[in-house]
Structures are given as C-alpha cells and as structure tokens.
Motif scaffolding. Structure first.
Motif, PDB file in Angstrom:
ATOM      1  N   ASP A  94      -9.473 -42.882 -14.977  1.00 48.08           N
ATOM      2  CA  ASP A  94      -9.994 -43.305 -16.174  1.00 48.08           C
ATOM      3  C   ASP A  94     -10.059 -44.825 -16.143  1.00 48.08           C
ATOM      4  OD1 ASP A  94     -10.630 -43.906 -18.734  1.00 48.08           O
ATOM      5  OD2 ASP A  94      -9.971 -41.993 -19.282  1.00 48.08           O
ATOM      6  N   LYS A  95     -11.204 -45.407 -16.291  1.00 53.28           N
ATOM      7  CA  LYS A  95     -11.271 -46.700 -16.214  1.00 53.28           C
ATOM      8  C   LYS A  95     -10.562 -47.367 -17.372  1.00 53.28           C
ATOM      9  CE  LYS A  95     -15.416 -47.043 -13.603  1.00 53.28           C
ATOM     10  NZ  LYS A  95     -16.911 -47.566 -13.466  1.00 53.28           N
ATOM     11  N   LYS A  96     -10.617 -46.545 -18.591  1.00 52.54           N
ATOM     12  CA  LYS A  96      -9.972 -47.514 -19.790  1.00 52.54           C
ATOM     13  C   LYS A  96      -8.494 -47.300 -19.914  1.00 52.54           C
ATOM     14  CE  LYS A  96     -14.311 -46.952 -22.493  1.00 52.54           C
ATOM     15  NZ  LYS A  96     -14.619 -46.498 -23.855  1.00 52.54           N
ATOM     16  N   ALA A  97      -8.077 -45.818 -19.509  1.00 53.89           N
ATOM     17  CA  ALA A  97      -6.597 -45.482 -19.537  1.00 53.89           C
ATOM     18  C   ALA A  97      -6.470 -44.492 -18.621  1.00 53.89           C
ATOM     19  CB  ALA A  97      -6.398 -45.021 -20.949  1.00 53.89           C
ATOM     20  N   PRO A  98      -6.107 -44.832 -17.233  1.00 51.75           N
ATOM     21  CA  PRO A  98      -5.761 -43.875 -16.211  1.00 51.75           C
ATOM     22  C   PRO A  98      -4.159 -43.526 -16.628  1.00 51.75           C
ATOM     23  CG  PRO A  98      -5.372 -46.217 -15.471  1.00 51.75           C
ATOM     24  CD  PRO A  98      -6.180 -46.298 -16.819  1.00 51.75           C
ATOM     25  N   ALA A  99      -3.887 -42.423 -16.238  1.00 46.33           N
ATOM     26  CA  ALA A  99      -2.604 -41.720 -16.592  1.00 46.33           C
ATOM     27  C   ALA A  99      -2.158 -41.053 -15.143  1.00 46.33           C
ATOM     28  CB  ALA A  99      -2.931 -40.530 -17.379  1.00 46.33           C
ATOM     29  N   TYR A 100      -0.825 -41.220 -15.106  1.00 49.39           N
ATOM     30  CA  TYR A 100       0.038 -40.948 -13.774  1.00 49.39           C
ATOM     31  C   TYR A 100       1.211 -39.925 -14.206  1.00 49.39           C
ATOM     32  CZ  TYR A 100      -2.532 -45.193 -12.550  1.00 49.39           C
ATOM     33  OH  TYR A 100      -3.374 -45.913 -11.963  1.00 49.39           O
ATOM     34  N   ILE A 101       1.303 -38.676 -13.376  1.00 47.71           N
ATOM     35  CA  ILE A 101       2.448 -37.947 -13.718  1.00 47.71           C
ATOM     36  C   ILE A 101       3.144 -37.619 -12.306  1.00 47.71           C
ATOM     37  CG2 ILE A 101       3.179 -35.358 -14.125  1.00 47.71           C
ATOM     38  CD1 ILE A 101       1.404 -36.702 -16.613  1.00 47.71           C
ATOM     39  N   PHE A 102       4.625 -37.875 -12.426  1.00 50.20           N
ATOM     40  CA  PHE A 102       5.323 -37.449 -11.358  1.00 50.20           C
ATOM     41  C   PHE A 102       6.443 -36.310 -11.956  1.00 50.20           C
ATOM     42  CE2 PHE A 102       4.193 -41.896 -11.394  1.00 50.20           C
ATOM     43  CZ  PHE A 102       3.818 -41.941  -9.982  1.00 50.20           C
TER      44      PHE A 102
ATOM     45  N   SER B   8      10.615 -42.100 -24.575  1.00 46.39           N
ATOM     46  CA  SER B   8       9.320 -42.549 -24.563  1.00 46.39           C
ATOM     47  C   SER B   8       9.355 -43.902 -25.004  1.00 46.39           C
ATOM     48  CB  SER B   8       8.250 -41.628 -25.575  1.00 46.39           C
ATOM     49  OG  SER B   8       8.775 -41.827 -26.893  1.00 46.39           O
ATOM     50  N   GLN B   9       8.300 -44.605 -24.559  1.00 43.98           N
ATOM     51  CA  GLN B   9       8.198 -46.098 -24.995  1.00 43.98           C
ATOM     52  C   GLN B   9       6.931 -46.352 -24.911  1.00 43.98           C
ATOM     53  OE1 GLN B   9      10.383 -48.769 -22.509  1.00 43.98           O
ATOM     54  NE2 GLN B   9       9.207 -50.454 -23.110  1.00 43.98           N
ATOM     55  N   ILE B  10       6.189 -47.072 -26.209  1.00 46.03           N
ATOM     56  CA  ILE B  10       4.969 -47.577 -26.271  1.00 46.03           C
ATOM     57  C   ILE B  10       4.927 -49.044 -26.765  1.00 46.03           C
ATOM     58  CG2 ILE B  10       2.731 -47.337 -27.632  1.00 46.03           C
ATOM     59  CD1 ILE B  10       3.441 -44.564 -27.983  1.00 46.03           C
ATOM     60  N   ASP B  11       4.274 -49.981 -26.000  1.00 46.41           N
ATOM     61  CA  ASP B  11       4.703 -51.587 -26.145  1.00 46.41           C
ATOM     62  C   ASP B  11       5.987 -51.644 -26.102  1.00 46.41           C
ATOM     63  OD1 ASP B  11       2.040 -51.902 -26.199  1.00 46.41           O
ATOM     64  OD2 ASP B  11       1.735 -51.369 -28.105  1.00 46.41           O
TER      65      ASP B  11
ATOM     66  N   LYS C 299       7.875 -37.489 -15.377  1.00 50.93           N
ATOM     67  CA  LYS C 299       7.580 -38.905 -15.834  1.00 50.93           C
ATOM     68  C   LYS C 299       5.766 -39.020 -16.131  1.00 50.93           C
ATOM     69  CE  LYS C 299      11.407 -40.946 -13.454  1.00 50.93           C
ATOM     70  NZ  LYS C 299      11.708 -41.769 -12.496  1.00 50.93           N
ATOM     71  N   ILE C 300       5.514 -39.699 -17.406  1.00 49.80           N
ATOM     72  CA  ILE C 300       4.139 -39.712 -17.403  1.00 49.80           C
ATOM     73  C   ILE C 300       3.892 -41.199 -17.668  1.00 49.80           C
ATOM     74  CG2 ILE C 300       4.491 -39.189 -19.781  1.00 49.80           C
ATOM     75  CD1 ILE C 300       1.802 -38.248 -19.579  1.00 49.80           C
ATOM     76  N   TYR C 301       3.003 -41.966 -17.194  1.00 43.90           N
ATOM     77  CA  TYR C 301       2.510 -43.175 -17.441  1.00 43.90           C
ATOM     78  C   TYR C 301       1.113 -43.465 -18.043  1.00 43.90           C
ATOM     79  CZ  TYR C 301       6.453 -44.387 -14.519  1.00 43.90           C
ATOM     80  OH  TYR C 301       7.822 -44.453 -13.876  1.00 43.90           O
ATOM     81  N   ARG C 302       0.798 -44.003 -18.747  1.00 38.64           N
ATOM     82  CA  ARG C 302      -0.512 -44.490 -19.336  1.00 38.64           C
ATOM     83  C   ARG C 302      -0.753 -45.578 -20.099  1.00 38.64           C
ATOM     84  NH1 ARG C 302      -4.556 -40.155 -22.467  1.00 38.64           N
ATOM     85  NH2 ARG C 302      -6.480 -41.464 -21.821  1.00 38.64           N
ATOM     86  N   THR C 303      -1.280 -46.835 -19.328  1.00 38.03           N
ATOM     87  CA  THR C 303      -1.433 -48.036 -19.993  1.00 38.03           C
ATOM     88  C   THR C 303      -0.206 -48.605 -20.361  1.00 38.03           C
ATOM     89  OG1 THR C 303      -2.196 -47.329 -21.872  1.00 38.03           O
ATOM     90  CG2 THR C 303      -4.007 -47.742 -20.631  1.00 38.03           C
ATOM     91  N   ASN C 304      -0.102 -48.790 -21.534  1.00 38.13           N
ATOM     92  CA  ASN C 304       1.347 -49.413 -21.926  1.00 38.13           C
ATOM     93  C   ASN C 304       2.201 -48.346 -22.587  1.00 38.13           C
ATOM     94  OD1 ASN C 304      -0.423 -48.706 -24.283  1.00 38.13           O
ATOM     95  ND2 ASN C 304       0.267 -50.212 -25.674  1.00 38.13           N
ATOM     96  N   ALA C 305       2.056 -47.012 -22.127  1.00 44.73           N
ATOM     97  CA  ALA C 305       2.933 -46.045 -22.575  1.00 44.73           C
ATOM     98  C   ALA C 305       3.566 -45.413 -21.422  1.00 44.73           C
ATOM     99  CB  ALA C 305       2.184 -44.901 -23.428  1.00 44.73           C
ATOM    100  N   PHE C 306       4.853 -45.042 -21.623  1.00 45.56           N
ATOM    101  CA  PHE C 306       5.614 -44.437 -20.670  1.00 45.56           C
ATOM    102  C   PHE C 306       6.772 -43.231 -21.477  1.00 45.56           C
ATOM    103  CE2 PHE C 306      10.039 -44.152 -18.858  1.00 45.56           C
ATOM    104  CZ  PHE C 306       9.772 -43.687 -17.649  1.00 45.56           C
TER     105      PHE C 306
END
Length: 305
Positions: free
Chosen positions: A230-238, A297-300, A263-270
């Motif tokens: 996703d160009k705006k907000a790609p997401a990653y799952i491990f 979880s962490q956002i900003d 684990k999940i990552y997305r832009t400024n979120a983990f």
C-alpha cells in the motif's frame, strides 16, 4: 491411397497387440504408424496414441516393457508427450508410467519443462510448472520438485530453481509441492522450502505454505513474513504461524512458544503479542488488529502494554 495405407497399418498394430497378449485393461494402443516387438517388449513409433483408463497419451515414440509373462509393467513416452483427460492436461518432454505402482513420472528437458493444468468442478484452473513431477493416477497424490531437490532422477541439465503454481489470482513458488487431486480438484497443496505466495493484495513468505482451494484458506508456518502493499500505509506481519481466511477477511498470527513472536508494523505503528487477529477490509487491506497475550503496541510516541 495414403489413407488406406495408414488404415492397414493401424489394423496391423491392433492385430500384433492382440497376438502379443498385452494387458489391454491397463494399456490400450489406439494408433501408431509402426510397431516393433522383441522379447516381450514393444516399441511404437509415429503419432502414437495410447489410452490408460481415462487418460489419453500421445507421443512420437513409446516403449512398453513387459515382464517374463508378457504383462507390461512400464511404459516410456519419448519427446513432446501430452496426457489428456477431461480434468487433467500434462505436457512433458519425457514421461514414464509404472503400471504396477500406478505412478506417472514426468521429466523436463534442456529446452522444455513439465506443465500440468488441472480444471476443477468450478472450471477454475491450477497450472503447475515444474522440473520433475510424479502423479499417482489411482490415489490422486502428486509431487512436484525443482532442481534444488536432492535424489530426483533426471538425465538433463535444464534448471528450474522453483516449482510454479498458479490458481486464480494466487501465484506460489517453492522448492517442492505436494498435492492431493480428485477429478481435477486440488483438495490441498503444500509448498515446501522457501515458499512465496502472492495474490493481488498480499505477499506471504514461509518455509511451509498450505493452500485449500475449496475454503480459500492459506496456512503458513516457520519464519512467516507477510507484506500488504500500500503506497500510503504498507503493513508487515511476522509470526511463527499464520492462518489467512480470505473469504472471511481475517488473518490470524500465532506464536509457537510463550513469547510475543507475532508482530505487526504499519507506518508509525507497531504491535506485538502471542496472537494477532487482523481484520481486513473489502479490498483485503488491513483494517484493525486485536493483540492478545503479552501484548504491546506503540503509535508515534505513545505505548501500551
């Protein structure tokens, strides 16, 4: 005159086949331009067409090997071989059939690889491109291997580093594939060794990927990595283990041990936890996630555990 000549050859082939007491319940010779017979073995040459149950096999040359009693136990098809039925089509540079084990073996060549097309009850097709393939036409169990696989008999130098499997919008590449096939329906397919599955919204990498077409379910385990482009907000799952239920728009990621390995990552979120339930929107893009078991979880600059 030529037609009459060919017709007389076909009659000769049938007459020789009957005279040699070949077991026609296993192998039926439909046509050939020439038949040579010696010591219980047959060589068919020129536009050969053979029937084996529901399968019709064509090749320029066929060797039929028989035991001491004259009963065929192996058929070898040479050069540009095609196997056809209502549900299955296989093109192979060389093919061998073990009639006693009901095992069909397909080999690639320097210039061509094995291609198999399966058509299921919904007219969807599964296409498999492989370096070597085995298919038990009695049980429906099939294997496909790349050249990375060890102990695979093959006389050629043709390289196919991975097996390619395509079904609808799903494209999978792996070192090895095991499948259960029933009347052209792929009941399940298991992709082993450096497997990568890609559809129009998701890329999945793992050492083992399981696909069940009827339920549109994908299971991946051992070093699982998932990317949602996703160009705006790609997401990653491990994760250690992932189950993706596409029809339900749900992906579940699990840890094999009592640790937050998902684990999940997305832009400024983990986020990380023992289990992550990810809900997808109508376009199969990540919508929201539920984290359970040692969740963090962490956002900003804000975090919650």
């Amino acid at each position: 005159m030529l037609k009459c000549f060919k017709f007389s050859i076909l009659i000769t082939v049938f007459s020789l086949t009957a005279a040699l007491a070949i077991d026609l319940s296993k192998v039926k010779i439909i046509s050939a331009e020439k038949l040579d017979y010696k010591d219980g073995n047959s060589i068919l040459i020129g536009n050969v067409k053979v029937q084996l149950g529901d399968y019709f096999i064509t090749a320029p040359k066929v060797f039929i090997d028989s035991d001491d009693s004259g009963k065929p136990f192996q058929a070898r098809f040479i050069e540009d071989v095609s196997l056809e039925s209502d549900e299955i089509h296989i093109h192979s540079p060389r093919m061998e059939i073990d009639l006693n084990k009901t095992l069909l073996k397909c080999f690639s060549s320097k210039d061509d690889i094995v291609q198999t097309t399966l058509t299921d009850k919904n007219s969807k097709q599964a296409v498999i491109l492989t370096w070597y393939q085995e298919f038990n036409y009695q049980t429906g169990f099939a294997e496909a291997h790349s050249q990375k696989s060890e102990n695979i008999p093959h006389p050629y130098d043709k390289k196919l580093d991975q097996v390619i499997f395509v079904y609808d919008k799903l494209h999978v590449e792996s070192d090895d594939v095991e499948m259960q096939v029933n009347d052209g329906n792929v009941e399940y397919a298991v992709f082993l060794g450096d497997a990568v599955a890609v559809d129009d919204s998701q890329r999945t990498e793992a050492q083992e990927i399981y696909f069940f077409p009827d339920t549109n379910l994908l299971k991946a385990q051992n070093d699982v990595k998932i990317v949602y482009a996703d160009k705006k907000a790609p997401a990653y799952i491990f994760a250690d283990l992932v189950i993706y239920e596409k029809d339900k728009n749900i992906l579940s990621a699990f840890s094999n041990v009592n640790a937050a390995n998902s684990k999940i990552y997305r832009t400024n979120a983990f986020g990380q936890a023992r289990q992550i339930i990810l809900t997808l929107d109508d376009k199969q893009k990540p919508d929201n996630a539920i984290l359970t078991g040692k969740a963090y979880s962490q956002i900003d600059d804000k975090a919650l555990s």
